[in-house]
Scaffold this motif. Structure first.
Motif, PDB file in Angstrom:
ATOM      1  N   LEU A  40      41.686  31.872  53.861  1.00 59.72           N
ATOM      2  CA  LEU A  40      40.564  31.941  52.921  1.00 59.72           C
ATOM      3  C   LEU A  40      40.464  30.693  52.069  1.00 59.72           C
ATOM      4  O   LEU A  40      39.762  30.691  51.067  1.00 59.72           O
ATOM      5  CB  LEU A  40      40.726  33.168  52.012  1.00 59.72           C
ATOM      6  N   GLN A  49      36.875  48.657  40.342  1.00 59.36           N
ATOM      7  CA  GLN A  49      38.261  48.233  40.215  1.00 59.36           C
ATOM      8  C   GLN A  49      38.512  47.710  38.792  1.00 59.36           C
ATOM      9  O   GLN A  49      39.539  47.993  38.190  1.00 59.36           O
ATOM     10  CB  GLN A  49      38.527  47.128  41.251  1.00 59.36           C
ATOM     11  N   GLN A  50      37.541  46.971  38.263  1.00 54.79           N
ATOM     12  CA  GLN A  50      37.617  46.560  36.860  1.00 54.79           C
ATOM     13  C   GLN A  50      36.432  47.163  36.145  1.00 54.79           C
ATOM     14  O   GLN A  50      35.320  46.680  36.253  1.00 54.79           O
ATOM     15  CB  GLN A  50      37.617  45.028  36.760  1.00 54.79           C
ATOM     16  N   HIS A 109      47.234  50.905  45.644  1.00 53.90           N
ATOM     17  CA  HIS A 109      48.486  50.386  46.199  1.00 53.90           C
ATOM     18  C   HIS A 109      49.659  51.236  45.743  1.00 53.90           C
ATOM     19  O   HIS A 109      50.789  51.006  46.122  1.00 53.90           O
ATOM     20  CB  HIS A 109      48.705  48.940  45.743  1.00 53.90           C
ATOM     21  N   SER A 134      29.186  37.564  42.716  1.00 54.72           N
ATOM     22  CA  SER A 134      29.594  38.932  43.004  1.00 54.72           C
ATOM     23  C   SER A 134      30.699  39.323  42.039  1.00 54.72           C
ATOM     24  O   SER A 134      31.572  38.518  41.726  1.00 54.72           O
ATOM     25  CB  SER A 134      30.089  39.034  44.447  1.00 54.72           C
ATOM     26  N   ARG A 166      37.084  33.632  29.337  1.00 58.02           N
ATOM     27  CA  ARG A 166      38.276  33.282  30.108  1.00 58.02           C
ATOM     28  C   ARG A 166      38.144  31.940  30.793  1.00 58.02           C
ATOM     29  O   ARG A 166      39.149  31.328  31.146  1.00 58.02           O
ATOM     30  CB  ARG A 166      38.554  34.368  31.156  1.00 58.02           C
ATOM     31  N   SER A 222      39.175  39.315  46.585  1.00 59.30           N
ATOM     32  CA  SER A 222      39.497  40.673  46.144  1.00 59.30           C
ATOM     33  C   SER A 222      40.411  40.594  44.920  1.00 59.30           C
ATOM     34  O   SER A 222      40.985  39.541  44.615  1.00 59.30           O
ATOM     35  CB  SER A 222      40.189  41.429  47.267  1.00 59.30           C
ATOM     36  N   GLY A 223      40.523  41.714  44.208  1.00 59.31           N
ATOM     37  CA  GLY A 223      41.323  41.753  42.981  1.00 59.31           C
ATOM     38  C   GLY A 223      42.734  41.217  43.175  1.00 59.31           C
ATOM     39  O   GLY A 223      43.211  40.372  42.419  1.00 59.31           O
ATOM     40  N   GLY A 224      43.407  41.697  44.217  1.00 61.68           N
ATOM     41  CA  GLY A 224      44.783  41.277  44.441  1.00 61.68           C
ATOM     42  C   GLY A 224      44.869  39.808  44.831  1.00 61.68           C
ATOM     43  O   GLY A 224      45.789  39.096  44.430  1.00 61.68           O
ATOM     44  N   GLU A 225      43.905  39.351  45.615  1.00 62.17           N
ATOM     45  CA  GLU A 225      43.895  37.945  46.022  1.00 62.17           C
ATOM     46  C   GLU A 225      43.746  37.039  44.800  1.00 62.17           C
ATOM     47  O   GLU A 225      44.384  35.995  44.699  1.00 62.17           O
ATOM     48  CB  GLU A 225      42.767  37.691  47.024  1.00 62.17           C
ATOM     49  N   ASN A 267      45.984  43.517  50.268  1.00 61.36           N
ATOM     50  CA  ASN A 267      44.989  42.808  49.476  1.00 61.36           C
ATOM     51  C   ASN A 267      44.022  42.112  50.414  1.00 61.36           C
ATOM     52  O   ASN A 267      44.435  41.444  51.364  1.00 61.36           O
ATOM     53  CB  ASN A 267      45.630  41.720  48.605  1.00 61.36           C
ATOM     54  N   LYS A 294      35.438  33.188  43.572  1.00 55.23           N
ATOM     55  CA  LYS A 294      34.884  34.313  42.819  1.00 55.23           C
ATOM     56  C   LYS A 294      34.699  35.543  43.683  1.00 55.23           C
ATOM     57  O   LYS A 294      34.576  36.648  43.167  1.00 55.23           O
ATOM     58  CB  LYS A 294      33.517  33.933  42.230  1.00 55.23           C
ATOM     59  N   THR A 295      34.629  35.376  45.000  1.00 52.36           N
ATOM     60  CA  THR A 295      34.406  36.530  45.861  1.00 52.36           C
ATOM     61  C   THR A 295      35.709  37.143  46.356  1.00 52.36           C
ATOM     62  O   THR A 295      35.675  38.096  47.116  1.00 52.36           O
ATOM     63  CB  THR A 295      33.554  36.149  47.091  1.00 52.36           C
ATOM     64  N   ASN A 315      47.089  44.694  40.705  1.00 50.92           N
ATOM     65  CA  ASN A 315      46.225  44.948  41.849  1.00 50.92           C
ATOM     66  C   ASN A 315      46.819  44.497  43.169  1.00 50.92           C
ATOM     67  O   ASN A 315      46.127  44.448  44.174  1.00 50.92           O
ATOM     68  CB  ASN A 315      44.875  44.265  41.633  1.00 50.92           C
ATOM     69  N   MET A 316      48.116  44.168  43.148  1.00 57.66           N
ATOM     70  CA  MET A 316      48.705  43.630  44.370  1.00 57.66           C
ATOM     71  C   MET A 316      49.238  44.720  45.293  1.00 57.66           C
ATOM     72  O   MET A 316      49.647  45.779  44.852  1.00 57.66           O
ATOM     73  CB  MET A 316      49.885  42.723  44.014  1.00 57.66           C
ATOM     74  N   ASP A 317      49.247  44.386  46.588  1.00 55.59           N
ATOM     75  CA  ASP A 317      49.892  45.294  47.522  1.00 55.59           C
ATOM     76  C   ASP A 317      51.405  45.116  47.420  1.00 55.59           C
ATOM     77  O   ASP A 317      51.904  44.172  46.802  1.00 55.59           O
ATOM     78  CB  ASP A 317      49.379  45.078  48.959  1.00 55.59           C
ATOM     79  N   GLN A 325      43.067  40.086  33.912  1.00 56.80           N
ATOM     80  CA  GLN A 325      42.105  39.977  35.005  1.00 56.80           C
ATOM     81  C   GLN A 325      41.823  38.510  35.210  1.00 56.80           C
ATOM     82  O   GLN A 325      41.065  37.910  34.458  1.00 56.80           O
ATOM     83  CB  GLN A 325      40.838  40.754  34.669  1.00 56.80           C
ATOM     84  N   PRO A 326      42.439  37.911  36.218  1.00 56.78           N
ATOM     85  CA  PRO A 326      42.388  36.451  36.328  1.00 56.78           C
ATOM     86  C   PRO A 326      40.975  35.934  36.503  1.00 56.78           C
ATOM     87  O   PRO A 326      40.133  36.614  37.079  1.00 56.78           O
ATOM     88  CB  PRO A 326      43.226  36.148  37.564  1.00 56.78           C
ATOM     89  N   ARG A 368      46.934  36.644  43.139  1.00 58.24           N
ATOM     90  CA  ARG A 368      47.811  35.734  43.858  1.00 58.24           C
ATOM     91  C   ARG A 368      47.435  34.283  43.598  1.00 58.24           C
ATOM     92  O   ARG A 368      48.303  33.433  43.387  1.00 58.24           O
ATOM     93  CB  ARG A 368      47.786  36.047  45.365  1.00 58.24           C
ATOM     94  N   GLU A 378      41.210  51.635  42.759  1.00 57.54           N
ATOM     95  CA  GLU A 378      42.406  51.345  41.955  1.00 57.54           C
ATOM     96  C   GLU A 378      42.293  51.943  40.553  1.00 57.54           C
ATOM     97  O   GLU A 378      42.374  51.222  39.557  1.00 57.54           O
ATOM     98  CB  GLU A 378      42.605  49.834  41.809  1.00 57.54           C
TER      99      GLU A 378
END
Ligand SMILES: Nc1ncnc2c1ncn2[C@@H]1O[C@H](COP(=O)(O)OP(=O)(O)OP(=O)(O)O)[C@@H](O)[C@H]1O
Ligand SMILES: Nc1ncnc2c1ncn2[C@@H]1O[C@H](COP(=O)(O)OP(=O)(O)OP(=O)(O)O)[C@@H](O)[C@H]1O
Ligand SMILES: [Mg+2]
Ligand SMILES: [Mg+2]
Lengths: 258, 232, 250, 232, 250
Positions: free
Chosen positions: E135, C93-94, C200, D231, D128, E144-147, C41, E141-142, E172-174, E94-95, E150, C168
């Protein structure tokens, strides 16, 4: 400065509703400081159309009004809205128009003749700008048409529904004739290419009246209104009116006591 | 209060299609609808570019459009007046005191508010809308139209704000139109006139007439904005 | 395998947040091959795919559309942006759905010039593949996560792009859809499209892919650990595994 | 043209802090900033509820606010006048022809545009945001503030539009303020006065002064809207 | 297992698009247990979880906060909405990240009254768990999906909710993050929280969950097919499988 809110209702504040012609010509700015110095009152000026000025008086939102519409003024007093009406000054109406004077008003013998000439050919080339706002000037214009015995309906007559200054601008743009009070004309004549084409007829008189709003209908500052009228009709006030000149020309003739 | 009476009277005139009343209504809506229709396409495009392009001076330009919202209508009126006046650079067109002059002034009035509000709408758009369109092989102009469709709710609000500004505006119309009966008198200038004549009730009645027609227009536009609520 | 190189990227560099996310990578997309892009990730997979497809501005990158041909020379990315957007299809991805029905969303992927009848037929096939016939009139924005991914893939099929980057694609899909997706991608590959898949979930793709690249610390390298086809056998029913079997170790 | 001269002259007056000019500038901004600050909280809340609550009549209410955008300022001015007039229901407050009256009229003017524009901003917000805040155990008031933060870009545009409407507005200020020198004369009514006297150059110069101050205000607000581009 | 029922839902019904998406279901959330919710794409898992957590209005539903106790009676959902939102934590498929840094996003989950020092410590622990120390100042907001997933889980941990509904938390996690997530969820469970996880990736959770429910055609039923812990062995390192081994069949 004292805040308006404190002053309001306190006896030292006088509210005057007047027509744009007296305000725009600078007369009120000339008179107000002298009045304030002489009497200790402070004057707030609300410059609006004649009709609105009378309406503000009727509702008791101002204490004194200074307008030029004799018939409406008389009715205002007769209906019990105002007291102590005095004619305090006068100027006169004139007709201005394009330099080439297409309707040949320059040769008219009377105001009635001049207004008849305007309609004569019903020509599109002869344009006339009418205030069309029920103001003192507009009422005068309608009287003049009636006296001339003509129906003021042709494609060159534009009812603009705006103040004197704006109407002059429009007349300038359209190169049209316009009935205008001399005070405004002297004040604004530098801004136009129009010229005086007819003046001097006795029926073109333009008297200004001052009226105190009746204290019976609303809790107005009657004392202040009275003081303003008294000052305006006094020697000092009358001299102040007579002293006011623009470019060497006197704008209003004091009239009190006539 | 004679307000209700005046309003009732105005509504009756509205209902019986009184020619004098409907004339000024017609002038109002014809002028303002023309102006807004002309202003919308370039304004949307400008707003979109401001939202999506990165170029130096972009932020200042956005601030500038936001600032222009504070420009009094009468100043815009004056500017157009000075352009169109006989002595002005465009005096030969002889447009002053015509409806065309009013349209020009109203376009200038509507433009900044359209740009500023649509810019906010585009900025709030999901970036993926544009990207997905492009990646589906859709050429830029159509992709732009699709993004417009996605944020139509915000854009509609922008258009309504712009339209509200010009249909209700009196300073510029008075200045360049001249409030000439049968030619350039529209509802706001008529209201100003009634007010200056002390006919307050008539003024308000005309305002209510304007509102009623605007409301009808509004309801008929509503179907564009659809449900408006997005899930997720 | 006789792959034809479609596009060659070199010097791909992306610098963000005081970090060299992508550090001077080179990469070719080759027709008829499928590449699996893996990495932790935040390794930069999404960023890389977006750069390749002309959507995200790299710090630096050069693109060559005719690699190997005489006279070909790589151009800066910013000059190729629009061409990349046109030629390379990127699946988010989404996935994003446009306002409107599922059918509307599918129709967007077809050229405007296509005759009505053919359009209808194509869309019906796509709906069938995505198993969304029952929802074809539903508002696409209200679809479930997995359904959106299926619509997104169906759009890719309708668009028939020669180069396809999938971010993904199966993350939210149920098992059956995953298998169907792999089958669809195989058809793309057989039609000589270039595929690059970030995922993944390596096992699902093990029978499809030709190479696996790992993105780590800004660098791209061929994967060390072999794929484990055995892990997905319960569901993978078509074709024999293409990866070589071995022991799991990491 | 003496326009440049008049503008230069006005800018000099601005720079040397000419008391007469700064007085009307002060009145303008004091009144309009007070009005907008009072109007913002209830308007945002109303917009938020309109965007997030489902209740019967919601759509009609939205249409109503959109329609109110088309209400001429002078009609609002008239209405406030009739309320505050000595014979009106609130005549005893003695507020007519004061700055407080102008503030009241400007609040009423700004309210519909604030509601309508902010509603569009909230509508465009990701649902959301609210849900996540709630699910994190954040009480409704703070969750509301967080959603406001998420759509601040659109809300800022709304506030700027509302502020632009009232700082530049002349009809209502004229009606309830009376354009009284030293008390209620603000920039737009001063411009109207100059214009009616044919002093076009002075009118435009005052407009430019207004713009310059609005621009300064704008730039200083910009940091609120942050980068603005998201983004994904 | 001695589970305490936290909330009991009955008559859950959802009607959309002329379809009975959820058809009069009943369900209890029990402290100290983990439930896996499975079902095809579009089966209604997300909708069900959102109803349970007070976010989406059902056509009908009754909620009982004190099931089994004398005098308890189920109330209509609309009256319990705010209470559900407060007590039940839902993690979006999708968080959503708020504007601001990762630290800011984590801090939101802590009570405002918590002392500064303790806040800092908690946030540091959360960052460490999510492996986002590097990070922590980045704009959330920037990510990645998996991050993002988390961060979302770290927020759930900070919030310490007694009831936790997770919608595809690991999509979307590794692999490593997936394993760490399972370990975290185990800690929740040991602290007697009620967990419900919607996922297509059953194997990862096989050692954690106590029951598996399948949503199909609007009905909820216990899963027929047993879980296959063997499939995830290469990565699952902690604890023994809790599912009973058997043959894969579907
Ligand atoms: N616009 C941006 N500004 C700053 N940082 C960014 C931006 N976009 C991405 N990043 C950072 O770059 C890193 C890589 O993100 P990317 O989405 O490419 O990862 P990924 O490999 O796709 O991860 P995942 O497997 O979770 O999808 C992330 O740590 C993210 O914080
Ligand atoms: N607001 C809505 N309006 C109409 N239909 C909806 C709405 N929300 C969801 N649906 C429909 O309900 C169905 C179930 O959606 P849901 O998101 O609950 O599925 P899911 O089981 O979570 O699927 P996935 O595994 O793909 O996430 C979908 O087919 C979707 O089209
Ligand atoms: Mg990614
Ligand atoms: Mg779901």
């Amino acid at each position: 400065h004292i805040s308006a809110q404190q002053a309001h209702g306190g006896g030292k504040l006088v509210r005057l509703a007047t027509t744009t012609s007296t305000d725009n010509s600078g007369l009120i700015d000339h008179l107000a400081p002298q009045f304030e110095r002489d009497t200790g009152y402070s004057l707030q000026v609300i410059a609006v159309g004649t009709g609105k000025a009378l309406q503000l008086g009727k509702r008791g939102d101002v204490d004194v009004i200074l307008v030029h519409a004799p018939t409406s003024e008389a009715r205002f007093v007769a209906d019990g809205h105002g007291v102590h009406r005095h004619v305090v000054m006068e100027n006169d109406f004139i007709v201005v128009g394009p330099r080439d004077d297409p309707a040949k008003l320059g040769g008219a013998k009377s105001a009635a003749d001049a207004f008849a000439r305007l309609v004569k050919g019903k020509s599109r080339a002869v344009k006339f700008v009418s205030r069309g706002d029920d103001s003192g000037t507009h009422k005068k214009e309608m009287t003049l048409w009636r006296d001339a015995g003509v129906e003021p309906a042709w494609s060159g007559r534009f009812e603009v529904g705006q103040g004197m200054g704006k109407s002059l601008q429009i007349a300038e743009e359209l190169q049209a004739y316009l009935l205008i009070d001399r005070g405004t004309w002297i004040f604004l004549r530098d801004q136009t290419t129009l010229e005086v084409v007819f003046q001097g007829d006795p029926s073109l008189g333009n008297p200004y009246g001052v009226i105190a709003v009746s204290p019976k209908r609303a809790p107005v500052n009657f004392g202040g209104a009275k003081a303003f009228i008294d000052w305006l009709t006094s020697k000092r006030g009358q001299r102040a009116i007579g002293d006011y000149t623009v470019a060497g020309t006197r704008l209003f003739t004091p009239m009190a006591g006539h | 209060m004679d307000l209700f009476e005046a309003t009732a009277q105005a509504l009756v005139l509205l209902a019986v299609f009184d020619p004098a009343l409907w004339e000024i209504i017609g002038i109002s809506f014809r002028v303002s609808l023309t102006a807004i229709c002309i202003a919308i396409p370039p304004a949307l495009l400008a707003a979109f570019l401001l939202a999506h392009l990165e170029f130096p001076g972009r932020r200042v330009l956005i601030s500038l459009f936001n600032t222009l919202l504070s420009l009094p209508a009468v100043v815009i009126g004056l500017t157009v007046y000075l352009m169109l006046s006989r002595q002005g650079p465009l005096g030969d067109w002889q447009l002053l005191f015509t409806r065309s002059a009013m349209v020009i002034a109203q376009i200038m009035l509507a433009f900044p508010i359209l740009v500023s509000m649509s810019h906010a709408a585009f900025q709030a758009a999901d970036q993926r809308a544009w990207e997905t369109a492009r990646t589906l092989g859709i050429p830029s102009p159509q992709a732009f139209v699709m993004v417009v469709g996605e944020v139509r709710f915000g854009l509609l609000a922008a258009v309504l704000a712009g339209f509200g500004r010009i249909i209700a505006e009196v300073g510029a119309s008075m200045m360049v139109g001249g409030n000439i009966l049968h030619f350039t008198r529209n509802i706001p200038t008529a209201i100003a006139l009634e007010t200056s004549m002390g006919n307050f009730a008539q003024g308000i009645a005309l305002g209510i007439v304007l509102l009623i027609i605007a409301f009808a227009l509004n309801l008929s536009l509503q179907y564009f904005q659809g449900r408006g609520k997005l899930s997720l | 395998m006789n792959a034809t190189t479609e596009i060659r990227y070199s010097e791909i560099h992306k610098f963000f947040n005081r970090r060299h996310l992508l550090n001077r990578l080179s990469l070719s997309l080759e027709g008829g091959t499928a590449t699996l892009l893996s990495g932790e990730n935040g390794a930069g997979k999404t960023t890389l795919l977006r750069i390749l497809s002309g959507l995200e501005k790299p710090s630096e990158c050069r693109v060559d559309f005719t690699p190997g041909e005489p006279g070909s020379n790589p151009q800066p990315w910013s000059q190729c942006r629009r061409r990349l957007q046109r030629q390379v299809m990127y699946l988010h991805q989404q996935p994003y759905m446009f306002d409107g029905s599922v059918v509307h969303n599918l129709a967007l992927a077809l050229p405007r010039t296509m005759p009505r009848l053919q359009r209808g037929k194509k869309i019906r096939q796509a709906l069938e593949w995505a198993q969304l016939e029952a929802l074809k009139e539903a508002a696409a924005k209200t679809l479930s996560g997995g359904e959106k991914q299926r619509v997104s893939l169906a759009r890719a099929w309708l668009r028939q792009s020669r180069i396809l980057l999938l971010d993904e694609p199966i993350a939210n899909m149920d098992r059956e859809s995953q298998v169907r997706t792999v089958a669809l991608l195989r058809r793309f590959k057989n039609a000589r499209a270039a595929l690059m898949i970030s995922s993944h979930n390596h096992e699902v793709f093990c029978q499809l892919i030709d190479r696996r690249l790992v993105l780590d610390s800004g660098k791209l390298s061929p994967a060390q650990a072999p794929l484990l086809p055995g892990n997905v056998t319960p569901l993978a029913r078509d074709g024999a595994p293409s990866g070589n079997a071995g022991n799991a170790s990491r």
